[in-house]
Design an enzyme around this catalytic site. Structure first.
Site, short mmCIF file in Angstrom:
data_model
loop_
_atom_site.label_atom_id
_atom_site.label_comp_id
_atom_site.label_asym_id
_atom_site.label_seq_id
_atom_site.Cartn_x
_atom_site.Cartn_y
_atom_site.Cartn_z
N ASP A 114 2.46 17.92 -1.42
CA ASP A 114 1.18 18.18 -0.76
C ASP A 114 0.48 19.39 -1.40
O ASP A 114 1.07 20.45 -1.53
CB ASP A 114 1.37 18.48 0.73
CG ASP A 114 1.64 17.23 1.54
OD1 ASP A 114 1.70 16.15 0.93
OD2 ASP A 114 1.78 17.35 2.76
N GLU A 198 4.84 9.30 8.88
CA GLU A 198 6.01 8.43 9.03
C GLU A 198 6.60 8.47 10.44
O GLU A 198 6.52 9.49 11.13
CB GLU A 198 7.09 8.85 8.02
CG GLU A 198 6.65 8.60 6.59
CD GLU A 198 7.44 9.35 5.54
OE1 GLU A 198 7.42 8.92 4.37
OE2 GLU A 198 8.08 10.37 5.85
N THR A 357 9.63 3.61 1.19
CA THR A 357 9.44 4.27 -0.09
C THR A 357 10.70 4.24 -0.95
O THR A 357 11.57 3.39 -0.74
CB THR A 357 8.90 5.71 0.15
OG1 THR A 357 8.79 6.38 -1.09
CG2 THR A 357 9.77 6.50 1.06
N GLU A 392 6.54 1.70 -1.64
CA GLU A 392 5.87 2.81 -2.32
C GLU A 392 6.92 3.51 -3.18
O GLU A 392 8.11 3.42 -2.90
CB GLU A 392 5.33 3.85 -1.32
CG GLU A 392 4.24 3.33 -0.40
CD GLU A 392 3.78 4.40 0.61
OE1 GLU A 392 4.21 5.56 0.50
OE2 GLU A 392 3.00 4.05 1.50
N LEU A 395 8.04 9.63 -5.67
CA LEU A 395 7.53 10.73 -6.48
C LEU A 395 6.61 10.16 -7.56
O LEU A 395 6.75 9.01 -7.96
CB LEU A 395 8.69 11.49 -7.14
CG LEU A 395 9.72 12.09 -6.17
CD1 LEU A 395 10.92 12.62 -6.92
CD2 LEU A 395 9.10 13.19 -5.32
#
Ligand SMILES: *[C@@H]1O[C@H](CO)[C@@H](O)[C@H](O)[C@H]1NC(C)=O
Ligand SMILES: *[C@@H]1O[C@H](CO)[C@@H](O)[C@H](O)[C@H]1NC(C)=O
Length: 452
Positions: A114, A198, A357, A392, A395
């Site tokens: 982020d 999430e 993910t 997804e 990283l």
């Protein structure tokens, strides 16, 4: 003549269908930068239009964006400003791409990768100033301002409204505002359910945790503690209700360094006490997910969009019997429970897809990290329960140069346990589109997915 026209129309329809994912390929979406829209509105509109045209030319199906609660409702409770997102939707529509939106009820900033700072709406933070119990809290008493604790889901603390009512009003306002886009340009809604949007507890916040610690239980706000006390009394063990496990270590411990997560400990995760606590902790999370998703379902189910929930891929300590890192996040994936099947069953009445993910990752010999097995379990459990699976990567893969190996791994993981529904690439960067060699690796991947 009529028959010939009918035949031509049918042929055209078939040809059209083979161009899209309807032929069985896996559509690829690209996540936009976290602050594509900021307090000043849509950032870099013309550059964005150029970039979207390029993505479209590379075979990408759509883009994904967060819709930040802290931006839209910044002027006060019930006062929404969607204008930056409306501009974004228009630009995406003009490009011919689709748009998946994330109802992001968490703060931007504080998670891996982020680079942004958008706190919760000010009126929420103001309530928190006098009552830190509205935030998830750890054993040391640290209250995390990233997301409102599920412990207050039904507490009317916000000008007479509960958090569930705030989420409801926000999603309804979004649906009204974007009515003409829903089911057209906007083809998917991911409903924020916790940190990083999430369905999980904030057990590994980046300011107190580092890889590969087990994280900490987040059940120490006064509302969750009161609920735990009730549950313990009902279970005939009031003594289990005063606190969370006292022997579960701290954020950066390994499972064997704690009594709770090791086989030897008294009152460990396999004990009657441990099972009681983990069941309660997991059930509270599932109930929260069901409550928010049922609201979203009522608003969006008739709008011809895919509704989904994001689930975190917690791959470290997966090979440890305790699954400690998953467990502190609320995923009860030990004691013979299949956490991902349990989640899939719980959310299935309200969503069509389970968004997960770690699709690009390889197993490691350290930290019990087994993302390949984790993804295998999750895809299998989700598909067996009749939900779609969206993937997804965890990283960035093109920083600065795309890793062909990792894209190949995404392809393999997206196809080998049964075919996934969509893949969303994290995340758009200049490196991805401006470097010819990166762009080639990426578009080769997109084409391969389209033909899966
Ligand atoms: C809404 O937000 C935009 C920026 O996205 C800003 O330019 C505009 O002034 C805001 N409108 C109101 C009524 O505050
Ligand atoms: C593009 O990426 C390749 C590696 O994939 C690198 O060798 C090359 O220098 C990059 N070109 C530019 C202009 O950054």
């Amino acid at each position: 003549m009529k028959a010939l026209f009918a035949f031509l129309a049918l042929a055209a329809a078939v040809a059209c269908a083979t161009e899209t994912a309807a032929n069985g390929g896996i559509p690829v979406y690209v996540m936009l930068p976290l602050t594509q829209v900021d307090a000043s509105g849509l950032v870099g509109k013309e550059q964005l239009a150029t970039d979207l045209a390029k993505l479209k030319s590379g075979g990408v199906t759509g883009v994904m964006t967060d819709i930040w609660w802290g931006l839209v409702e910044s002027k006060g409770q019930g006062i929404y400003n969607w204008s930056g997102y409306m501009d974004l939707a228009e630009v995406v529509k003009a490009s011919g791409l689709k748009l998946q939106v994330v109802m992001s009820f968490h703060q931007c900033g504080g998670n891996v990768g982020d680079t942004c700072n958008i706190p919760l709406p000010e009126y929420v933070l103001n309530v928190g100033k006098n009552n830190a119990g509205i935030y998830y809290t750890d054993r040391e008493g640290f209250a995390n301002k990233e997301y409102i604790s599920l412990g207050v889901d039904n507490e009317a603390l916000f000008n007479g409204k509960t958090p569930l009512q705030l989420y409801q009003a926000y999603m309804q306002a979004f649906a009204n505002e974007f009515s003409s886009y829903l089911g057209d340009t906007i083809d998917g809604i991911l409903v924020g359910l916790g940190p990083a949007s999430e369905l999980r507890y904030p057990s590994y916040p980046s300011d107190r945790w580092k890889y590969c610690g087990i994280g900490e239980f987040q059940c120490y706000d006064k509302y969750m503690l009161a609920d735990l006390a009730n549950a313990a009394t009902e279970a005939g063990h009031p003594e289990w209700g005063y606190s969370g496990p006292s022997n579960a270590g701290t954020y950066n411990k390994y499972p064997t360094q704690t009594e709770f997560f090791s086989n030897s400990g008294f009152d460990n995760y396999m004990s009657d006490y441990g099972k009681f606590f983990l069941n309660w902790y997991n059930t509270k999370l599932l109930d929260h997910g069901k409550n928010v998703l049922s609201i979203a379902n009522k608003i969006f189910a008739s709008r011809n969009v895919v509704i989904g929930a994001k689930i975190s891929g917690i791959h470290w300590w997966y090979s440890d019997n305790s699954h400690a890192a998953e467990v502190t996040a609320g995923y009860y994936n030990t004691n013979n429970f299949d956490a991902y099947a349990t989640i899939a069953k719980a959310i299935k009445p309200y969503v069509t897809t389970f968004d997960f993910t770690c699709m690009e990752m390889f197993d490691s010999s350290s930290c019990g990290s087994k993302p390949v097995e984790l993804v295998s379990q999750a895809v299998t459990s989700v598909l067996n329960n009749g939900l779609e699976f969206d993937g997804e990567n965890a990283l960035e893969l093109c920083n600065p140069y795309c890793s062909e190996n990792s894209f190949n791994q995404v392809y393999k993981q997206s196809t080998q346990y049964g075919k996934i529904n969509r893949f969303t690439y994290l995340r758009f960067t200049r490196n991805l589109v401006d470097n010819d060699s990166n762009w080639k690796i990426f578009t080769n991947f997109v084409n391969k997915m389209a033909n899966a």
